[in-house]
Design a protein around this motif. Structure first.
Motif, PDB file in Angstrom:
ATOM      1  N   THR A 204      15.841 121.818  80.217  1.00 57.95           N
ATOM      2  CA  THR A 204      15.843 121.644  81.629  1.00 57.95           C
ATOM      3  C   THR A 204      14.508 121.636  82.284  1.00 57.95           C
ATOM      4  O   THR A 204      14.104 120.795  83.186  1.00 57.95           O
ATOM      5  CB  THR A 204      17.178 122.324  82.399  1.00 57.95           C
ATOM      6  N   TYR A 205      13.972 122.716  81.917  1.00 56.96           N
ATOM      7  CA  TYR A 205      12.732 123.411  82.953  1.00 56.96           C
ATOM      8  C   TYR A 205      12.998 123.253  84.097  1.00 56.96           C
ATOM      9  O   TYR A 205      13.805 124.100  84.791  1.00 56.96           O
ATOM     10  CB  TYR A 205      11.504 122.528  82.308  1.00 56.96           C
ATOM     11  N   CYS A 206      12.140 122.508  85.135  1.00 61.05           N
ATOM     12  CA  CYS A 206      12.625 122.492  86.459  1.00 61.05           C
ATOM     13  C   CYS A 206      13.442 121.461  86.954  1.00 61.05           C
ATOM     14  O   CYS A 206      13.631 121.164  88.342  1.00 61.05           O
ATOM     15  CB  CYS A 206      11.334 122.449  87.256  1.00 61.05           C
ATOM     16  N   GLY A 207      14.120 120.645  86.032  1.00 62.43           N
ATOM     17  CA  GLY A 207      15.133 119.597  86.367  1.00 62.43           C
ATOM     18  C   GLY A 207      14.429 118.195  86.845  1.00 62.43           C
ATOM     19  O   GLY A 207      15.281 117.162  87.147  1.00 62.43           O
ATOM     20  N   TYR A 208      13.230 118.015  86.367  1.00 63.54           N
ATOM     21  CA  TYR A 208      12.585 116.570  86.784  1.00 63.54           C
ATOM     22  C   TYR A 208      13.290 115.586  85.884  1.00 63.54           C
ATOM     23  O   TYR A 208      13.641 114.648  86.247  1.00 63.54           O
ATOM     24  CB  TYR A 208      10.982 116.930  86.528  1.00 63.54           C
ATOM     25  N   SER A 209      13.232 115.774  84.382  1.00 63.09           N
ATOM     26  CA  SER A 209      13.704 114.522  83.772  1.00 63.09           C
ATOM     27  C   SER A 209      15.258 114.603  84.057  1.00 63.09           C
ATOM     28  O   SER A 209      16.161 113.680  83.827  1.00 63.09           O
ATOM     29  CB  SER A 209      13.687 114.944  82.107  1.00 63.09           C
ATOM     30  N   THR A 210      15.927 115.869  84.469  1.00 63.50           N
ATOM     31  CA  THR A 210      17.364 115.788  84.749  1.00 63.50           C
ATOM     32  C   THR A 210      17.582 115.045  85.745  1.00 63.50           C
ATOM     33  O   THR A 210      18.591 114.036  85.691  1.00 63.50           O
ATOM     34  CB  THR A 210      17.742 117.419  85.141  1.00 63.50           C
TER      35      THR A 210
ATOM     36  N   ALA B  52      15.238 131.949  85.038  1.00 65.19           N
ATOM     37  CA  ALA B  52      14.333 131.730  86.279  1.00 65.19           C
ATOM     38  C   ALA B  52      14.461 130.148  86.597  1.00 65.19           C
ATOM     39  O   ALA B  52      14.355 129.651  87.468  1.00 65.19           O
ATOM     40  CB  ALA B  52      12.958 132.383  86.177  1.00 65.19           C
ATOM     41  N   ASN B  53      14.027 129.460  85.353  1.00 62.14           N
ATOM     42  CA  ASN B  53      14.116 128.068  85.491  1.00 62.14           C
ATOM     43  C   ASN B  53      15.382 127.257  86.001  1.00 62.14           C
ATOM     44  O   ASN B  53      15.443 126.482  86.594  1.00 62.14           O
ATOM     45  CB  ASN B  53      13.554 127.590  84.118  1.00 62.14           C
ATOM     46  N   VAL B  54      16.394 128.033  85.366  1.00 59.08           N
ATOM     47  CA  VAL B  54      17.837 127.537  85.553  1.00 59.08           C
ATOM     48  C   VAL B  54      18.035 127.541  87.320  1.00 59.08           C
ATOM     49  O   VAL B  54      18.310 126.471  87.965  1.00 59.08           O
ATOM     50  CB  VAL B  54      18.821 128.299  85.153  1.00 59.08           C
ATOM     51  N   THR B  55      17.578 128.746  87.717  1.00 61.65           N
ATOM     52  CA  THR B  55      17.621 128.555  89.203  1.00 61.65           C
ATOM     53  C   THR B  55      16.980 127.642  90.148  1.00 61.65           C
ATOM     54  O   THR B  55      17.382 127.023  90.949  1.00 61.65           O
ATOM     55  CB  THR B  55      17.092 130.283  89.607  1.00 61.65           C
ATOM     56  N   VAL B  56      15.410 127.554  89.534  1.00 58.90           N
ATOM     57  CA  VAL B  56      14.801 126.598  90.392  1.00 58.90           C
ATOM     58  C   VAL B  56      15.282 125.112  89.923  1.00 58.90           C
ATOM     59  O   VAL B  56      15.660 124.290  91.058  1.00 58.90           O
ATOM     60  CB  VAL B  56      13.319 126.515  89.736  1.00 58.90           C
ATOM     61  N   ALA B  57      15.565 124.877  88.699  1.00 63.32           N
ATOM     62  CA  ALA B  57      16.097 123.188  88.428  1.00 63.32           C
ATOM     63  C   ALA B  57      17.331 122.973  89.428  1.00 63.32           C
ATOM     64  O   ALA B  57      17.731 122.009  89.942  1.00 63.32           O
ATOM     65  CB  ALA B  57      16.507 123.218  86.871  1.00 63.32           C
ATOM     66  N   ARG B  58      18.323 124.104  89.379  1.00 65.32           N
ATOM     67  CA  ARG B  58      19.624 123.921  90.025  1.00 65.32           C
ATOM     68  C   ARG B  58      19.297 123.510  91.791  1.00 65.32           C
ATOM     69  O   ARG B  58      19.862 122.599  92.276  1.00 65.32           O
ATOM     70  CB  ARG B  58      20.559 125.061  90.302  1.00 65.32           C
ATOM     71  N   GLN B  59      18.161 124.056  92.341  1.00 63.01           N
ATOM     72  CA  GLN B  59      17.788 123.789  93.663  1.00 63.01           C
ATOM     73  C   GLN B  59      17.043 122.371  93.669  1.00 63.01           C
ATOM     74  O   GLN B  59      17.234 121.715  94.644  1.00 63.01           O
ATOM     75  CB  GLN B  59      17.092 124.934  94.100  1.00 63.01           C
ATOM     76  N   ILE B  60      16.460 122.202  92.515  1.00 65.74           N
ATOM     77  CA  ILE B  60      15.540 120.713  92.611  1.00 65.74           C
ATOM     78  C   ILE B  60      16.568 119.591  92.746  1.00 65.74           C
ATOM     79  O   ILE B  60      16.410 118.655  93.259  1.00 65.74           O
ATOM     80  CB  ILE B  60      14.382 120.789  91.777  1.00 65.74           C
ATOM     81  N   ILE B  61      17.860 119.804  91.639  1.00 63.63           N
ATOM     82  CA  ILE B  61      18.603 118.910  91.588  1.00 63.63           C
ATOM     83  C   ILE B  61      19.713 118.790  92.697  1.00 63.63           C
ATOM     84  O   ILE B  61      19.947 117.558  93.067  1.00 63.63           O
ATOM     85  CB  ILE B  61      19.670 119.119  90.147  1.00 63.63           C
ATOM     86  N   ALA B  62      19.849 119.719  93.243  1.00 60.63           N
ATOM     87  CA  ALA B  62      20.600 119.769  94.574  1.00 60.63           C
ATOM     88  C   ALA B  62      19.799 119.203  95.597  1.00 60.63           C
ATOM     89  O   ALA B  62      20.586 118.434  96.508  1.00 60.63           O
ATOM     90  CB  ALA B  62      20.830 121.126  94.974  1.00 60.63           C
TER      91      ALA B  62
END
Ligand SMILES: O=C(CSCCNC(=O)c1cc(-c2ccc(F)cc2)cc(O)c1O)c1ccc(O)c(O)c1
Ligand SMILES: [Mg+2]
Length: 214
Positions: free
Chosen positions: A67-73, A94-104
């Motif tokens: 996932t990393y930061c969720g860009y491709s997600t 830590a990446n999960v936390t950032v990715a969830r916020q970027i996806i949101a």
């Protein structure tokens, strides 16, 4: 203590992207990576190829590794039909936390499940934990030396069906030579290489698309 690059990327998204707009989140991350700090998102050039493959497959079940930061997600989730089951795996909490916020921020939190853990542990749990029988589309973008063991795991766990499409990032840089050799020499896959460049650079890279033949 000093913030991390993913945290600075998240701040840039929260500052510059419109809430609920996946396109503005994608643009804000690409701008951050081009003008502030390089980061290992698939990027806009390879991202457009990813978009075209997702659109062509129009999958009902999707798995992303890394996932990393969720860009491709966000790139993938914005293209999916309602009711599509989309799971993305990330090793680093830590990446999960950032990715969830970027996806949101993109308003796509209901389209995808971000799962923390290693692919080797989680792939065998897909059926029982998430009610998946097979995946229509898989995007590989995690540790490059995990691409080969994980495709073998997909086969062993019966998670591929005739026509399942796997798309692998970074097959040139950093490179996944053993994976490439496996899919290109196996009679069970039909492959196509998409030449491109390492995200935000002029360095050669590309995506390998592999269709499982059953
Ligand atoms: O990095 C990992 C493994 S998962 C990310 C895999 N992705 C990559 O490694 C990856 C790398 C590059 C790339 C990097 C430097 C270059 F000079 C050139 C290319 C580009 C990509 O597009 C990628 O996808 C991880 C491990 C443990 C942790 O604690 C954690 O936070 C992170
Ligand atoms: Mg990558």
């Amino acid at each position: 203590t000093r913030s991390t690059r993913p945290q600075r990327m998240l701040k840039a998204v929260q500052k510059n992207a419109t809430k609920g707009s996946p396109e503005s989140v994608i643009s804000a991350i690409d701008y951050f990576c081009k003008h502030s700090e390089w980061a290992m998102n698939v990027g806009d050039e390879k991202g457009s190829i990813l978009d075209s493959v997702v659109t062509e497959v129009n999958p009902s079940t999707v798995l992303e590794l890394g996932t990393y930061c969720g860009y491709s997600t966000v790139r993938i989730a914005r293209l999916l039909s309602p009711g599509t089951k989309f799971i993305t795996l990330e090793f680093n909490p830590a990446n999960v936390t950032v990715a969830r916020q970027i996806i949101a921020h993109a308003g796509l939190q209901d389209k995808v499940t971000v799962v923390e853990g290693s692919s080797g542990d989680l792939i065998p749990q897909m059926k029982e934990r998430f009610g998946i029988t097979t995946f229509d589309f898989i995007f590989l973008d995690h540790w490059k030396d995990r691409y080969l063991p994980d495709i073998k795991l997909f086969e062993e766990c019966g998670l591929l069906r005739k026509g399942s499409v796997l798309l692998a990032d970074n097959v040139i840089c950093p490179g996944a030579p053993e994976y490439l050799e496996y899919v290109r020499n196996s009679p069970r896959y039909e492959n196509r290489y998409y030449p491109a460049h390492l995200e935000y650079t002029k360095v050669e890279d590309g995506l390998e698309k592999s269709v499982f033949l059953g």
